[in-house]
Scaffold this motif. Structure first.
Motif, PDB file in Angstrom:
ATOM      1  N   GLU A   1       5.612   3.298  -5.496  1.00 37.51           N
ATOM      2  CA  GLU A   1       6.299   2.635  -6.612  1.00 37.51           C
ATOM      3  C   GLU A   1       5.502   1.526  -7.268  1.00 37.51           C
ATOM      4  OE1 GLU A   1       9.229   4.519  -4.002  1.00 37.51           O
ATOM      5  OE2 GLU A   1       7.690   3.051  -3.607  1.00 37.51           O
ATOM      6  N   PHE A   2       4.712   0.789  -6.485  1.00 40.18           N
ATOM      7  CA  PHE A   2       3.997  -0.355  -7.022  1.00 40.18           C
ATOM      8  C   PHE A   2       2.520  -0.248  -6.698  1.00 40.18           C
ATOM      9  CE2 PHE A   2       8.259  -1.927  -5.837  1.00 40.18           C
ATOM     10  CZ  PHE A   2       8.733  -2.219  -7.108  1.00 40.18           C
TER      11      PHE A   2
ATOM     12  N   GLY B   1      -0.106  -6.056   5.464  1.00 44.17           N
ATOM     13  CA  GLY B   1      -0.263  -4.829   4.699  1.00 44.17           C
ATOM     14  C   GLY B   1       0.975  -3.992   4.915  1.00 44.17           C
ATOM     15  N   LEU B   2       1.723  -3.743   3.864  1.00 46.69           N
ATOM     16  CA  LEU B   2       2.983  -3.002   3.935  1.00 46.69           C
ATOM     17  C   LEU B   2       2.805  -1.630   3.305  1.00 46.69           C
ATOM     18  CD1 LEU B   2       6.125  -2.929   4.340  1.00 46.69           C
ATOM     19  CD2 LEU B   2       6.265  -3.781   1.982  1.00 46.69           C
ATOM     20  N   ASN B   3       3.128  -0.602   4.041  1.00 45.30           N
ATOM     21  CA  ASN B   3       3.163   0.739   3.459  1.00 45.30           C
ATOM     22  C   ASN B   3       4.539   0.931   2.836  1.00 45.30           C
ATOM     23  OD1 ASN B   3       0.586   1.717   3.944  1.00 45.30           O
ATOM     24  ND2 ASN B   3       1.094   2.355   6.014  1.00 45.30           N
TER      25      ASN B   3
ATOM     26  N   LYS C   1     -11.645   0.098  -3.031  1.00 45.80           N
ATOM     27  CA  LYS C   1     -11.217   1.496  -3.062  1.00 45.80           C
ATOM     28  C   LYS C   1      -9.704   1.667  -2.957  1.00 45.80           C
ATOM     29  CE  LYS C   1     -12.422   2.122   1.837  1.00 45.80           C
ATOM     30  NZ  LYS C   1     -13.305   2.922   2.716  1.00 45.80           N
ATOM     31  N   TYR C   2      -8.982   0.602  -2.645  1.00 46.68           N
ATOM     32  CA  TYR C   2      -7.520   0.646  -2.597  1.00 46.68           C
ATOM     33  C   TYR C   2      -6.889   0.120  -3.888  1.00 46.68           C
ATOM     34  CZ  TYR C   2      -8.876   1.229   2.210  1.00 46.68           C
ATOM     35  OH  TYR C   2      -9.491   1.675   3.345  1.00 46.68           O
ATOM     36  N   GLY C   3      -7.724  -0.370  -4.800  1.00 47.34           N
ATOM     37  CA  GLY C   3      -7.236  -0.896  -6.073  1.00 47.34           C
ATOM     38  C   GLY C   3      -6.973  -2.388  -6.075  1.00 47.34           C
TER      39      GLY C   3
ATOM     40  N   PHE D   1       0.838  -1.197   0.000  1.00 38.95           N
ATOM     41  CA  PHE D   1       0.000   0.000   0.000  1.00 38.95           C
ATOM     42  C   PHE D   1       0.873   1.247   0.000  1.00 38.95           C
ATOM     43  CE2 PHE D   1      -2.658  -3.281   1.874  1.00 38.95           C
ATOM     44  CZ  PHE D   1      -3.885  -3.062   1.289  1.00 38.95           C
ATOM     45  N   ASN D   2       0.258   2.353  -0.290  1.00 41.94           N
ATOM     46  CA  ASN D   2       0.932   3.647  -0.265  1.00 41.94           C
ATOM     47  C   ASN D   2       0.350   4.488   0.872  1.00 41.94           C
ATOM     48  OD1 ASN D   2       2.482   5.881  -0.886  1.00 41.94           O
ATOM     49  ND2 ASN D   2       1.142   6.566  -2.531  1.00 41.94           N
TER      50      ASN D   2
END
Length: 162
Positions: A70-71, A64-66, A112-114, A10-11
């Motif tokens: 980039e991806f 879940g990694l922030n 909503k997060y893609g 995630f971003n």
């Protein structure tokens, strides 16, 4: 934690997304770790921001990694949810497409997060396993749908007017 846990990149929304998924499916947010002050890892995040969230849905652990911008998610990886009936399918599909999610073809959607999801009735998977002459008409009907309609798919499989 499971021996193998999918890690979702995630971003900045990892904790929000984990809590969103737990609100839909049940489960738990198991831990939240944060970027350290003066982190040696190059990142758009600062010390104290959420780095990693571990959460559990239906007994399966996830991370879940922030990681930054980039991806992003693609349809090459999706989470498939087996539903016992149309009501369960409707509940999950509607919750995941709410507030910025979007429907896709054949029971697929993006939240909503893609992140891509497949929301599929157990009976449809059983029809696929059985095969037979009803599979082609069932799949033809499925190809016209976004959210799957179990009654229409079952009617097509059984040779009834859909």
């Amino acid at each position: 934690m499971s021996k193998i846990s999918p890690c979702l990149w995630f971003n900045g929304q990892a904790e929000e997304a984990a809590r969103f998924y737990v609100s839909i499916f049940g489960g738990s947010v198991d831990s939240v770790s944060r970027y350290p002050e003066n982190s040696p890892v190059p990142s758009p995040f600062k010390g104290g921001d959420v780095l990693l969230v571990e959460f559990t849905l239906f007994g399966q652990s996830y991370q879940g990694l922030n990681g930054g911008p980039e991806f992003g998610f693609t349809e090459a990886v999706s989470l498939s949810v087996s539903c016992k009936d149309q009501a369960e399918l409707d509940r999950y599909y509607d919750a995941l497409t709410a507030d910025g999610g979007s429907p896709g073809p054949c029971g697929w959607l993006k939240d909503k997060y893609g992140l891509s999801w497949q929301i599929v009735p157990e009976e449809v998977m059983e029809m696929h396993r059985k095969g037979g002459p009803g599979i082609q008409p069932m799949m033809a009907v499925m190809m016209t749908m976004q959210k799957l309609d179990l009654a229409r798919m079952k009617a097509a499989y059984e040779g009834e007017a859909a």
